[in-house]
Write a protein that holds these residues in place. Structure first.
Motif, PDB file in Angstrom:
ATOM      1  N   ALA A  63       0.801  -1.229   0.000  1.00 34.39           N
ATOM      2  CA  ALA A  63       0.000   0.000   0.000  1.00 34.39           C
ATOM      3  C   ALA A  63       0.836   1.282   0.000  1.00 34.39           C
ATOM      4  N   PRO A  64       1.886   1.404   0.838  1.00 36.77           N
ATOM      5  CA  PRO A  64       2.684   2.638   0.809  1.00 36.77           C
ATOM      6  C   PRO A  64       3.367   2.866  -0.540  1.00 36.77           C
ATOM      7  N   ARG A  65       3.914   1.810  -1.139  1.00 36.39           N
ATOM      8  CA  ARG A  65       4.563   1.961  -2.449  1.00 36.39           C
ATOM      9  C   ARG A  65       3.536   2.315  -3.521  1.00 36.39           C
ATOM     10  N   LEU A  66       2.341   1.748  -3.411  1.00 37.84           N
ATOM     11  CA  LEU A  66       1.299   2.045  -4.382  1.00 37.84           C
ATOM     12  C   LEU A  66       0.880   3.513  -4.292  1.00 37.84           C
ATOM     13  N   ALA A  67       0.761   4.024  -3.087  1.00 35.21           N
ATOM     14  CA  ALA A  67       0.419   5.436  -2.905  1.00 35.21           C
ATOM     15  C   ALA A  67       1.506   6.331  -3.490  1.00 35.21           C
ATOM     16  N   LYS A  68       2.758   5.960  -3.302  1.00 31.75           N
ATOM     17  CA  LYS A  68       3.868   6.726  -3.870  1.00 31.75           C
ATOM     18  C   LYS A  68       3.808   6.716  -5.395  1.00 31.75           C
ATOM     19  N   PHE A  69       3.492   5.562  -5.975  1.00 33.14           N
ATOM     20  CA  PHE A  69       3.379   5.456  -7.432  1.00 33.14           C
ATOM     21  C   PHE A  69       2.301   6.397  -7.971  1.00 33.14           C
ATOM     22  N   VAL A  70       1.125   6.397  -7.353  1.00 29.11           N
ATOM     23  CA  VAL A  70       0.042   7.270  -7.810  1.00 29.11           C
ATOM     24  C   VAL A  70       0.433   8.734  -7.654  1.00 29.11           C
ATOM     25  N   SER A  71       1.064   9.071  -6.538  1.00 34.25           N
ATOM     26  CA  SER A  71       1.479  10.453  -6.300  1.00 34.25           C
ATOM     27  C   SER A  71       2.487  10.919  -7.347  1.00 34.25           C
ATOM     28  N   THR A  72       3.486  10.085  -7.644  1.00 40.43           N
ATOM     29  CA  THR A  72       4.495  10.452  -8.639  1.00 40.43           C
ATOM     30  C   THR A  72       3.869  10.581 -10.024  1.00 40.43           C
ATOM     31  N   SER A  73       2.976   9.667 -10.372  1.00 43.85           N
ATOM     32  CA  SER A  73       2.330   9.694 -11.687  1.00 43.85           C
ATOM     33  C   SER A  73       1.521  10.967 -11.882  1.00 43.85           C
ATOM     34  N   THR A  74       0.770  11.371 -10.850  1.00 45.12           N
ATOM     35  CA  THR A  74      -0.059  12.570 -10.982  1.00 45.12           C
ATOM     36  C   THR A  74       0.773  13.844 -10.969  1.00 45.12           C
ATOM     37  N   ARG A  75       1.898  13.830 -10.292  1.00 43.20           N
ATOM     38  CA  ARG A  75       2.793  14.997 -10.358  1.00 43.20           C
ATOM     39  C   ARG A  75       3.334  15.181 -11.765  1.00 43.20           C
ATOM     40  N   ALA A 106      -5.066 -14.267  -3.731  1.00 42.75           N
ATOM     41  CA  ALA A 106      -6.105 -13.893  -4.693  1.00 42.75           C
ATOM     42  C   ALA A 106      -7.000 -12.800  -4.130  1.00 42.75           C
ATOM     43  N   LEU A 107      -7.403 -12.938  -2.874  1.00 49.89           N
ATOM     44  CA  LEU A 107      -8.238 -11.912  -2.245  1.00 49.89           C
ATOM     45  C   LEU A 107      -7.465 -10.600  -2.080  1.00 49.89           C
ATOM     46  N   ALA A 108      -6.207 -10.707  -1.699  1.00 53.13           N
ATOM     47  CA  ALA A 108      -5.396  -9.505  -1.464  1.00 53.13           C
ATOM     48  C   ALA A 108      -5.160  -8.723  -2.751  1.00 53.13           C
ATOM     49  N   VAL A 109      -4.859  -9.421  -3.838  1.00 53.42           N
ATOM     50  CA  VAL A 109      -4.562  -8.754  -5.113  1.00 53.42           C
ATOM     51  C   VAL A 109      -5.843  -8.340  -5.829  1.00 53.42           C
ATOM     52  N   ASN A 110      -6.759  -9.295  -5.985  1.00 57.49           N
ATOM     53  CA  ASN A 110      -7.906  -9.093  -6.859  1.00 57.49           C
ATOM     54  C   ASN A 110      -9.002  -8.222  -6.254  1.00 57.49           C
ATOM     55  N   VAL A 111      -9.053  -8.152  -4.924  1.00 58.10           N
ATOM     56  CA  VAL A 111     -10.109  -7.377  -4.278  1.00 58.10           C
ATOM     57  C   VAL A 111      -9.534  -6.229  -3.443  1.00 58.10           C
ATOM     58  N   GLU A 112      -8.779  -6.549  -2.404  1.00 57.27           N
ATOM     59  CA  GLU A 112      -8.317  -5.513  -1.481  1.00 57.27           C
ATOM     60  C   GLU A 112      -7.417  -4.489  -2.163  1.00 57.27           C
ATOM     61  N   ALA A 113      -6.399  -4.958  -2.890  1.00 61.38           N
ATOM     62  CA  ALA A 113      -5.476  -4.017  -3.535  1.00 61.38           C
ATOM     63  C   ALA A 113      -6.171  -3.227  -4.636  1.00 61.38           C
ATOM     64  N   LEU A 114      -7.080  -3.867  -5.357  1.00 64.94           N
ATOM     65  CA  LEU A 114      -7.850  -3.161  -6.393  1.00 64.94           C
ATOM     66  C   LEU A 114      -8.640  -2.012  -5.781  1.00 64.94           C
ATOM     67  N   MET A 115      -9.281  -2.271  -4.645  1.00 63.95           N
ATOM     68  CA  MET A 115     -10.038  -1.204  -3.988  1.00 63.95           C
ATOM     69  C   MET A 115      -9.121  -0.100  -3.484  1.00 63.95           C
ATOM     70  N   ASN A 116      -7.968  -0.474  -2.989  1.00 58.06           N
ATOM     71  CA  ASN A 116      -7.012   0.510  -2.495  1.00 58.06           C
ATOM     72  C   ASN A 116      -6.549   1.426  -3.624  1.00 58.06           C
ATOM     73  N   LEU A 117      -6.174   0.836  -4.760  1.00 53.93           N
ATOM     74  CA  LEU A 117      -5.728   1.640  -5.898  1.00 53.93           C
ATOM     75  C   LEU A 117      -6.855   2.529  -6.402  1.00 53.93           C
ATOM     76  N   THR A 118      -8.057   2.005  -6.440  1.00 53.28           N
ATOM     77  CA  THR A 118      -9.205   2.801  -6.882  1.00 53.28           C
ATOM     78  C   THR A 118      -9.411   4.008  -5.981  1.00 53.28           C
ATOM     79  N   GLN A 119      -9.323   3.801  -4.684  1.00 50.38           N
ATOM     80  CA  GLN A 119      -9.503   4.908  -3.740  1.00 50.38           C
ATOM     81  C   GLN A 119      -8.422   5.971  -3.928  1.00 50.38           C
ATOM     82  N   LEU A 120      -7.187   5.542  -4.165  1.00 51.49           N
ATOM     83  CA  LEU A 120      -6.095   6.486  -4.391  1.00 51.49           C
ATOM     84  C   LEU A 120      -6.348   7.347  -5.630  1.00 51.49           C
ATOM     85  N   CYS A 121      -6.883   6.736  -6.680  1.00 51.56           N
ATOM     86  CA  CYS A 121      -7.125   7.472  -7.919  1.00 51.56           C
ATOM     87  C   CYS A 121      -8.387   8.325  -7.871  1.00 51.56           C
ATOM     88  N   LEU A 122      -9.359   7.910  -7.072  1.00 55.94           N
ATOM     89  CA  LEU A 122     -10.629   8.646  -7.009  1.00 55.94           C
ATOM     90  C   LEU A 122     -10.461  10.069  -6.498  1.00 55.94           C
TER      91      LEU A 122
END
Length: 244
Positions: A63-75, A106-122
């Motif tokens: 999750a922390p690395r994913l948040a950093k990725f979204v932040s860098t991409s949007t900058r 499968a649950l961590a990647v396909n559901v939880e992480a997907l929701m986390n990335l979606t929330q970061l982008c929303l």
């Protein structure tokens, strides 16, 4: 440099994700993606599109690395206006013999992480009051497929998530849809497509074949486009008629 339309693609290093990244760059979008390892394809994209492509090493469950990725991409490119949730962890085999760590992954990647990335982008989409989210799911979430009980459960969960999120975000100008894919040819699926089970599925498919990766990508590109501007909360099935 003029601001580009940023599309974030999870699982963009190979297979369907690679095809999507290639097509979206050709369409003139800025594209950001991540994966656990660098590939020659990613290096080629960085060299050919230095002002429109960004890749970062990241595991989607970090999750922390994913948040950093979204932040860098949007900058680099401005707010995320489109997200394609394509990354997935596939489980195969009878559920009776499934390993607990595979079910958890499968649950961590396909559901939880997907929701986390979606929330970061929303967050960025809400600020500009527009956005498109496309969740890549599977026909195994719509009907029972032997050997795909756990995987199908995660994809059914994402279809439900898409519908609920579409209700929540429509007033903000944000569309959310799922694309439930059937079997299709890619470099990642050659061994699977040669299995006896898949051959039997093809026999039951009205079009009598599996799909092509480009056909899957084209449907996703349609949902990204203004032509699909009145579509939200839907699960679009692309399976050659298998589930009809």
């Amino acid at each position: 440099m003029a601001e580009k339309t940023l599309v974030i693609v999870s699982g963009g290093s190979r297979g369907l994700g690679e095809n999507l990244v290639r097509a979206l760059l050709a369409d003139g979008h800025a594209v950001a993606t991540f994966s656990r390892a660098r590939t020659p394809f990613l290096d080629a994209c960085a060299a050919e599109h230095p002002d429109a492509f960004y890749w970062e090493e990241c595991d989607i469950t970090d999750a922390p690395r994913l948040a950093k990725f979204v932040s860098t991409s949007t900058r680099r490119f401005g707010p995320t206006t489109a997200l394609i949730n394509n990354a997935a962890f596939a489980t195969d085999g009878l559920f009776l013999f499934a390993k607990s760590q595979d079910i958890h992954r499968a649950l961590a990647v396909n559901v939880e992480a997907l929701m986390n990335l979606t929330q970061l982008c929303l967050a960025g989409m809400v600020r500009v009051r527009k956005g498109v989210i496309i969740n890549v799911t599977s026909v195994s979430g719509l009907r029972g497929i032997k050997g795909a009980a756990a995987y199908g459960a995660t994809k059914a969960a994402v279809d439900g998530f898409s519908r609920g999120l579409a209700r929540e975000m429509g007033s903000q100008g944000i569309r959310v849809n799922s694309v439930a894919l059937g079997y299709f040819e890619s470099e990642l699926s050659k061994e699977l497509l040669e299995s006896e089970q898949v051959q039997k599925i093809v026999e039951r498919t009205p079009l009598k074949r599996v799909g092509q990766v480009g056909e899957m990508a084209d449907v996703i590109r349609f949902l990204l486009s203004p032509a699909a501007g009145f579509m939200t909360g839907q699960t679009l099935v692309v399976d050659g008629g298998l589930t009809c």
